[in-house]
Design a protein around this motif. Structure first.
Motif, PDB file in Angstrom:
ATOM      1  N   LEU A   1      27.920  21.537  91.944  1.00 11.47           N
ATOM      2  CA  LEU A   1      28.253  22.776  91.386  1.00 11.47           C
ATOM      3  C   LEU A   1      26.660  23.275  90.781  1.00 11.47           C
ATOM      4  N   GLU A   2      26.311  22.266  90.045  1.00  9.17           N
ATOM      5  CA  GLU A   2      24.909  22.549  89.273  1.00  9.17           C
ATOM      6  C   GLU A   2      23.459  22.918  90.086  1.00  9.17           C
ATOM      7  N   ASP A   3      23.959  22.510  91.451  1.00 10.25           N
ATOM      8  CA  ASP A   3      22.813  22.947  92.530  1.00 10.25           C
ATOM      9  C   ASP A   3      22.949  24.259  92.844  1.00 10.25           C
ATOM     10  N   SER A   4      23.794  25.030  92.667  1.00 13.94           N
ATOM     11  CA  SER A   4      23.918  26.511  92.643  1.00 13.94           C
ATOM     12  C   SER A   4      22.752  27.289  91.991  1.00 13.94           C
ATOM     13  N   ALA A   5      21.872  28.033  92.765  1.00 12.29           N
ATOM     14  CA  ALA A   5      20.541  28.517  92.178  1.00 12.29           C
ATOM     15  C   ALA A   5      19.821  29.154  93.516  1.00 12.29           C
ATOM     16  N   MET A   6      18.864  29.817  93.203  1.00 13.06           N
ATOM     17  CA  MET A   6      18.189  30.458  94.257  1.00 13.06           C
ATOM     18  C   MET A   6      17.016  29.391  94.427  1.00 13.06           C
ATOM     19  N   TYR A   7      16.670  29.055  95.748  1.00  8.19           N
ATOM     20  CA  TYR A   7      15.759  28.391  96.183  1.00  8.19           C
ATOM     21  C   TYR A   7      14.353  29.144  96.722  1.00  8.19           C
ATOM     22  N   PHE A   8      13.344  28.763  96.095  1.00 13.46           N
ATOM     23  CA  PHE A   8      12.267  29.620  96.714  1.00 13.46           C
ATOM     24  C   PHE A   8      11.362  28.869  97.510  1.00 13.46           C
ATOM     25  N   CYS A   9      10.769  29.152  98.640  1.00 12.98           N
ATOM     26  CA  CYS A   9       9.677  28.406  99.540  1.00 12.98           C
ATOM     27  C   CYS A   9       8.259  29.096  99.199  1.00 12.98           C
ATOM     28  N   ALA A  10       7.412  28.412  99.191  1.00 11.99           N
ATOM     29  CA  ALA A  10       6.141  29.175  98.938  1.00 11.99           C
ATOM     30  C   ALA A  10       4.927  28.255  99.692  1.00 11.99           C
ATOM     31  N   SER A  11       3.963  28.939 100.058  1.00  8.09           N
ATOM     32  CA  SER A  11       2.648  28.303 100.762  1.00  8.09           C
ATOM     33  C   SER A  11       1.403  28.625 100.064  1.00  8.09           C
ATOM     34  N   SER A  12       0.433  28.139 100.233  1.00 14.44           N
ATOM     35  CA  SER A  12      -0.989  28.432  99.951  1.00 14.44           C
ATOM     36  C   SER A  12      -2.060  27.865 100.938  1.00 14.44           C
ATOM     37  N   GLU A  13      -3.184  28.483 100.713  1.00 15.07           N
ATOM     38  CA  GLU A  13      -4.189  28.092 101.709  1.00 15.07           C
ATOM     39  C   GLU A  13      -4.898  26.921 101.368  1.00 15.07           C
ATOM     40  N   GLU A  14      -4.981  26.554  99.905  1.00 16.44           N
ATOM     41  CA  GLU A  14      -5.444  25.674  99.206  1.00 16.44           C
ATOM     42  C   GLU A  14      -4.777  25.224  97.971  1.00 16.44           C
ATOM     43  N   ARG A  15      -5.197  24.091  97.829  1.00 14.84           N
ATOM     44  CA  ARG A  15      -4.384  23.269  96.341  1.00 14.84           C
ATOM     45  C   ARG A  15      -4.724  24.429  95.358  1.00 14.84           C
ATOM     46  N   ASN A  16      -3.667  24.851  94.549  1.00 11.01           N
ATOM     47  CA  ASN A  16      -3.653  25.641  93.373  1.00 11.01           C
ATOM     48  C   ASN A  16      -4.303  27.044  93.608  1.00 11.01           C
ATOM     49  N   SER A  17      -4.410  27.353  94.752  1.00 11.47           N
ATOM     50  CA  SER A  17      -4.812  28.931  95.015  1.00 11.47           C
ATOM     51  C   SER A  17      -3.443  29.773  95.053  1.00 11.47           C
ATOM     52  N   PRO A  18      -3.552  30.955  95.077  1.00  8.09           N
ATOM     53  CA  PRO A  18      -2.207  31.941  94.705  1.00  8.09           C
ATOM     54  C   PRO A  18      -1.348  31.344  95.933  1.00  8.09           C
TER      55      PRO A  18
END
Lengths: 111, 113
Positions: free
Chosen positions: B84-101
């Motif tokens: 039940l506690e896994d209910s949430a929004m899950y966001f994927c993200a990507s970036s060109e380089e490490r720590n870039s936006p």
């Protein structure tokens, strides 16, 4: 342990005023810090990145400062508009590949 | 402007079932991430992925979770034995380089009943 603290969960201001949001961090030594905007039900959107050798960064009505001595970044929105209402997140650079966000400040700009 | 796309936008599953959340990162990006946001709470880091392997993972990302880049375009998050506690929004993200936006998708809302 590393901590990111953003002032007050919520900030309410009148349209036209300047909003100032604070991000404090501990146990980080970031070379830069990022700010994002999140609208309800949406993913965060990148706004600005400021480097440690930059005192200030501007983009249109947005201004960010970065004080590595105080371990603090300030985010300003001048001439605020109701459309600026959102949650604003800060993220200091991490030594690892695990960008983490503060809890955010929910800004409401009232007309 | 290229964007990160996530499917489905909403997934409902029963407790104990397995789900796979799918993401298509921006094509020239090299770093991929999953985040979780429980309703009303902060955006929490789950895992980062680079060069076909996990780069970092948080304390949340335990054996219940796994990630995969099965081909040149998709990046998936598998959650086994959902709770039940896994209910949430899950966001994927990507970036060109490490720590870039980071560029985020609009998330998958997971509801576990």
């Amino acid at each position: 342990s590393q901590k990111i603290e953003q002032n007050s969960e919520a900030l309410n201001i009148q349209e036209g005023k300047t909003a100032t949001l604070t991000c404090n961090y501990t146990n980080y030594s970031p070379a830069y810090l990022q700010w994002y905007r999140q609208d309800p039900g949406r993913g965060p959107v990148f706004l600005l990145l400021i480097r440690e050798n930059e005192k200030e960064k501007r983009k249109e009505r947005l201004k960010v400062t970065f004080d590595t001595t105080l371990k603090q970044s300030l985010f300003h929105i001048t001439a605020s508009q109701p459309a600026d209402s959102a949650t604003y997140l800060c993220a200091p650079e991490s030594n690892n590949n695990d960008m983490r966000f503060g809890a955010g400040t929910r800004l409401t700009v009232k007309p | 402007e290229p964007e990160v796309t996530q499917t489905p936008s909403h997934q409902v599953t029963q407790m104990g079932q397995e789900v796979i959340l799918r993401c298509v990162p921006i094509s020239n990006h090299l770093y991929f991430y999953w985040y979780r946001q429980i309703l009303g709470q902060k955006v929490e880091f789950l895992v980062s992925f680079y060069n076909n392997e996990i780069s970092e993972k948080s304390e949340i990302f335990d054996d219940q979770f796994s990630v995969e880049r099965p081909d040149g375009s998709n990046f998936t998050l598998k959650i086994r034995s959902t709770k039940l506690e896994d209910s949430a929004m899950y966001f994927c993200a990507s970036s060109e380089e490490r720590n870039s936006p980071l560029h985020f998708g609009n998330g998958t809302r997971l509801t576990v009943t």
